[in-house]
Design a protein around this motif. Structure first.
Motif, short mmCIF file in Angstrom:
data_model
loop_
_atom_site.label_atom_id
_atom_site.label_comp_id
_atom_site.label_asym_id
_atom_site.label_seq_id
_atom_site.Cartn_x
_atom_site.Cartn_y
_atom_site.Cartn_z
N ARG A 22 0.84 -1.21 0.00
CA ARG A 22 0.00 0.00 0.00
C ARG A 22 0.87 1.25 0.00
O ARG A 22 1.96 1.27 0.57
CB ARG A 22 -0.95 -0.02 1.20
CG ARG A 22 -1.84 -1.26 1.18
CD ARG A 22 -3.05 -1.13 2.07
NE ARG A 22 -3.99 -2.22 1.78
CZ ARG A 22 -5.28 -2.19 2.00
NH1 ARG A 22 -5.83 -1.11 2.54
NH2 ARG A 22 -6.06 -3.21 1.72
N LEU A 23 0.33 2.30 -0.62
CA LEU A 23 1.08 3.54 -0.78
C LEU A 23 0.12 4.69 -0.98
O LEU A 23 -1.09 4.48 -1.19
CB LEU A 23 2.02 3.45 -1.98
CG LEU A 23 1.34 3.39 -3.36
CD1 LEU A 23 2.16 4.13 -4.41
CD2 LEU A 23 1.11 1.94 -3.80
N ILE A 24 0.64 5.91 -0.93
CA ILE A 24 -0.13 7.06 -1.34
C ILE A 24 0.65 7.81 -2.43
O ILE A 24 1.88 7.78 -2.47
CB ILE A 24 -0.49 8.01 -0.18
CG1 ILE A 24 0.76 8.64 0.43
CG2 ILE A 24 -1.30 7.31 0.87
CD1 ILE A 24 0.42 9.74 1.43
N ASP A 25 -0.10 8.45 -3.32
CA ASP A 25 0.51 9.20 -4.42
C ASP A 25 -0.53 10.23 -4.89
O ASP A 25 -1.68 10.22 -4.45
CB ASP A 25 0.92 8.27 -5.56
CG ASP A 25 2.01 8.87 -6.44
OD1 ASP A 25 2.30 10.09 -6.33
OD2 ASP A 25 2.59 8.13 -7.27
N VAL A 26 -0.10 11.09 -5.79
CA VAL A 26 -1.01 12.14 -6.28
C VAL A 26 -1.95 11.54 -7.33
O VAL A 26 -1.60 10.59 -8.04
CB VAL A 26 -0.21 13.31 -6.88
CG1 VAL A 26 0.66 13.96 -5.80
CG2 VAL A 26 0.63 12.88 -8.07
N PRO A 27 -3.16 12.09 -7.47
CA PRO A 27 -4.10 11.58 -8.47
C PRO A 27 -3.53 11.57 -9.88
O PRO A 27 -3.87 10.69 -10.69
CB PRO A 27 -5.29 12.55 -8.36
CG PRO A 27 -5.24 13.05 -6.96
CD PRO A 27 -3.78 13.13 -6.62
N TRP A 28 -2.65 12.53 -10.20
CA TRP A 28 -2.06 12.60 -11.54
C TRP A 28 -1.35 11.32 -11.91
O TRP A 28 -1.25 10.97 -13.09
CB TRP A 28 -1.09 13.78 -11.59
CG TRP A 28 -0.56 14.08 -12.95
CD1 TRP A 28 0.69 13.79 -13.45
CD2 TRP A 28 -1.26 14.75 -14.02
NE1 TRP A 28 0.81 14.22 -14.75
CE2 TRP A 28 -0.37 14.82 -15.12
CE3 TRP A 28 -2.54 15.28 -14.16
CZ2 TRP A 28 -0.73 15.41 -16.34
CZ3 TRP A 28 -2.90 15.86 -15.36
CH2 TRP A 28 -2.00 15.92 -16.42
N GLN A 29 -0.86 10.57 -10.93
CA GLN A 29 -0.11 9.34 -11.19
C GLN A 29 -0.98 8.09 -11.08
O GLN A 29 -0.51 6.99 -11.39
CB GLN A 29 1.04 9.21 -10.18
CG GLN A 29 2.04 10.36 -10.22
CD GLN A 29 2.81 10.42 -11.51
OE1 GLN A 29 2.29 10.86 -12.54
NE2 GLN A 29 4.05 9.97 -11.49
N GLN A 57 -4.50 16.28 0.61
CA GLN A 57 -4.76 14.87 0.91
C GLN A 57 -4.54 14.07 -0.36
O GLN A 57 -5.28 14.23 -1.34
CB GLN A 57 -6.17 14.65 1.43
CG GLN A 57 -6.51 13.20 1.77
CD GLN A 57 -5.64 12.63 2.88
OE1 GLN A 57 -5.52 13.22 3.95
NE2 GLN A 57 -5.02 11.49 2.63
N GLU A 58 -3.54 13.21 -0.36
CA GLU A 58 -3.24 12.42 -1.55
C GLU A 58 -4.10 11.15 -1.60
O GLU A 58 -4.91 10.88 -0.71
CB GLU A 58 -1.74 12.10 -1.59
CG GLU A 58 -0.89 13.36 -1.72
CD GLU A 58 0.58 13.08 -1.95
OE1 GLU A 58 0.92 11.95 -2.42
OE2 GLU A 58 1.41 13.97 -1.68
N THR A 59 -3.91 10.38 -2.66
CA THR A 59 -4.76 9.21 -2.94
C THR A 59 -4.11 7.94 -2.40
O THR A 59 -2.92 7.69 -2.63
CB THR A 59 -4.99 9.08 -4.45
OG1 THR A 59 -5.64 10.27 -4.93
CG2 THR A 59 -5.86 7.87 -4.77
N GLN A 60 -4.90 7.11 -1.72
CA GLN A 60 -4.42 5.83 -1.22
C GLN A 60 -4.56 4.77 -2.31
O GLN A 60 -5.56 4.73 -3.03
CB GLN A 60 -5.23 5.43 0.02
CG GLN A 60 -5.05 6.40 1.17
CD GLN A 60 -6.16 6.34 2.19
OE1 GLN A 60 -7.18 5.69 1.97
NE2 GLN A 60 -5.98 7.03 3.30
N ALA A 61 -3.54 3.94 -2.43
CA ALA A 61 -3.51 2.95 -3.51
C ALA A 61 -2.91 1.65 -3.02
O ALA A 61 -2.32 1.58 -1.93
CB ALA A 61 -2.70 3.50 -4.69
N VAL A 62 -3.04 0.61 -3.84
CA VAL A 62 -2.46 -0.70 -3.54
C VAL A 62 -1.98 -1.31 -4.84
O VAL A 62 -2.59 -1.10 -5.90
CB VAL A 62 -3.49 -1.61 -2.84
CG1 VAL A 62 -4.70 -1.88 -3.74
CG2 VAL A 62 -2.85 -2.92 -2.38
#
Length: 426
Positions: free
Chosen positions: A327-334, A408-413
């Motif tokens: 799991r990670l967080i990143d900007v919506p652009w990515q 607030q960045e986006t949570q991803a997996v």
């Protein structure tokens, strides 16, 4: 497996040193500095009556007589005055300097957003030197000519400007200042720091972990690289504020890879101490190494730096199935091509066969959102939210009130080798 990354790893290292690899608090009233964007209409002149008018007609004109009004020709209303343009300056290091590639990415994103929302904005690009003193001189000069200033770009220049006592106009800084020990540097009243921040990402991951982790201690793993040590420390401080126990572990990197003895020692500690999870303040290649050492059962959480991709994912050989479940967080652009804000702006062009640089892509996105924040200030909005390409942005620059900037960045997996946004976002 990792040769494809080496082309941009060295470049990203420069950006990491400058922006760390990224960069909330901010500042007060733009109101006295920004010209009014709408002016009051000119008051109507008093009615003048011709000589010899009878007393009855004078009283009628004043509205004190019962006599019927005298027909008059309606006066033509004066055209509304043109709003005074807001003079905005973007201050960036020259393209030929050490920060040239980063500056160019931010500039391109900024101009892309400007081209879509330029009403009543007079924009100038001001090139500066790379050093903090050069930047300060350019800032001081620009502050006498412009209403809103956007810059500086480097952490050192933002820190110097924040401490200079010479922030006299609304200023949107493109990096976060250096920490004052374990405390954030207090920004001047008219300054917002909107830069991307690996430190803030680490704190957001701590908030996320607190909501879903199993009982037990946490390991925060980094190398001796400055941005990684800062990320691990920021995670630890925030996690402790939330009541979690965190041990930080630093691994050496001979030959640019995590040391085998260090990984073996980490695996033994994992087996003995049974941590609930590991926060990896590492890049993607290092995270693959760590996972191979500790196994797939232990949850791993990280920052945007374990996402070496942009949304250009046309090469299946780029996949990292070794990270599935991480799991990670990143900007919506990515991460989110279908995001309304992301879909609104074009992707920067890349040459055929060239692998897009993810850090430069994030800086391009930063340029877009930096303009949107500056534009909001130009519209005399003291507090507003933006669905940005770098996250959900909250801005407050109200006179006499609490001022801040938050992203607030986006949570991803990772799924099937690619990072994808989670359906449920905290």
């Amino acid at each position: 497996m990792f040769t494809g990354w080496k082309k941009w790893t060295a470049h990203a290292a420069l950006l990491a040193g400058m922006l760390a690899p990224w960069m909330m608090t901010a500042s007060a009233a733009a109101g006295d500095s920004v010209p009014l964007l709408a002016q009051a209409a000119t008051p109507a002149a008093p009615l003048t009556l011709p000589p010899g008018t009878s007393p009855e007609m004078e009283k009628a004109a004043e509205g004190t007589s019962a006599l019927p009004p005298v027909p008059t020709t309606p006066a033509l209303s004066a055209p509304a005055p043109t709003p005074t343009p807001v003079r905005m300056a973007l201050l960036l290091p020259s393209r030929s300097g050490a920060f040239g590639a980063a500056a160019d990415a931010v500039r391109t994103g900024f101009l892309t957003a400007y081209s879509r929302q330029k009403e009543n904005i007079q924009l100038s690009i001001v090139e500066t030197g790379d050093s903090a003193p050069d930047m300060q001189r350019a800032y001081d000069d620009a502050a006498t000519k412009y209403d809103i200033l956007v810059g500086p770009l480097s952490r050192s220049a933002v820190t110097a400007l924040a401490q200079s006592g010479r922030v006299t106009k609304p200023t949107v800084a493109l990096a976060q200042p250096d920490m004052n020990g374990e405390a954030e540097l207090q920004l001047p009243p008219q300054m917002l720091a909107v830069g991307l921040s690996i430190d803030e990402e680490a704190r957001q991951v701590a908030n996320w972990v607190e909501k879903e982790k199993a009982p037990g201690k946490i390991f925060a793993v980094s190398t001796g690289t400055a941005w990684q040590k800062r990320a691990a420390r920021s995670f630890q401080l925030r996690a402790r504020q939330l009541g979690m126990q965190v041990d930080t572990l630093e691994l050496s990197t001979p030959s640019n890879a995590l040391s085998a003895p260090g990984l073996a020692q980490l695996a033994r500690r994992v087996e003995q101490e049974k941590p609930a999870l590991i926060f990896v303040a590492l890049d993607a290649a290092q995270t693959v190494q760590l996972r191979n050492a500790v196994g797939n059962d232990l949850p791993l959480y990280g920052t945007s730096q374990i996402n070496p991709y942009t949304l250009k994912r046309d090469n299946p050989n780029d996949k990292l199935p070794e990270l599935d479940g991480v799991r990670l967080i990143d900007v919506p652009w990515q991460l989110q091509p279908d995001n309304v804000a992301v879909a609104r702006y074009p992707r920067p062009a890349v040459n055929d066969g060239e692998r897009p640089n993810p850090d430069l892509a994030r800086l391009y996105a930063l340029g877009i959102d930096a303009y949107r924040v500056a534009y909001g200030l130009a519209q005399r909005q003291s507090a507003f939210d933006i669905d940005g390409v770098t996250g959900r942005l909250s801005v407050n620059m109200a006179s006499g009130g609490t001022t801040f900037f938050q992203r607030q960045e986006t949570q991803a997996v990772y799924q099937d080798g690619w990072p994808v946004p989670l359906a449920d976002q905290y």
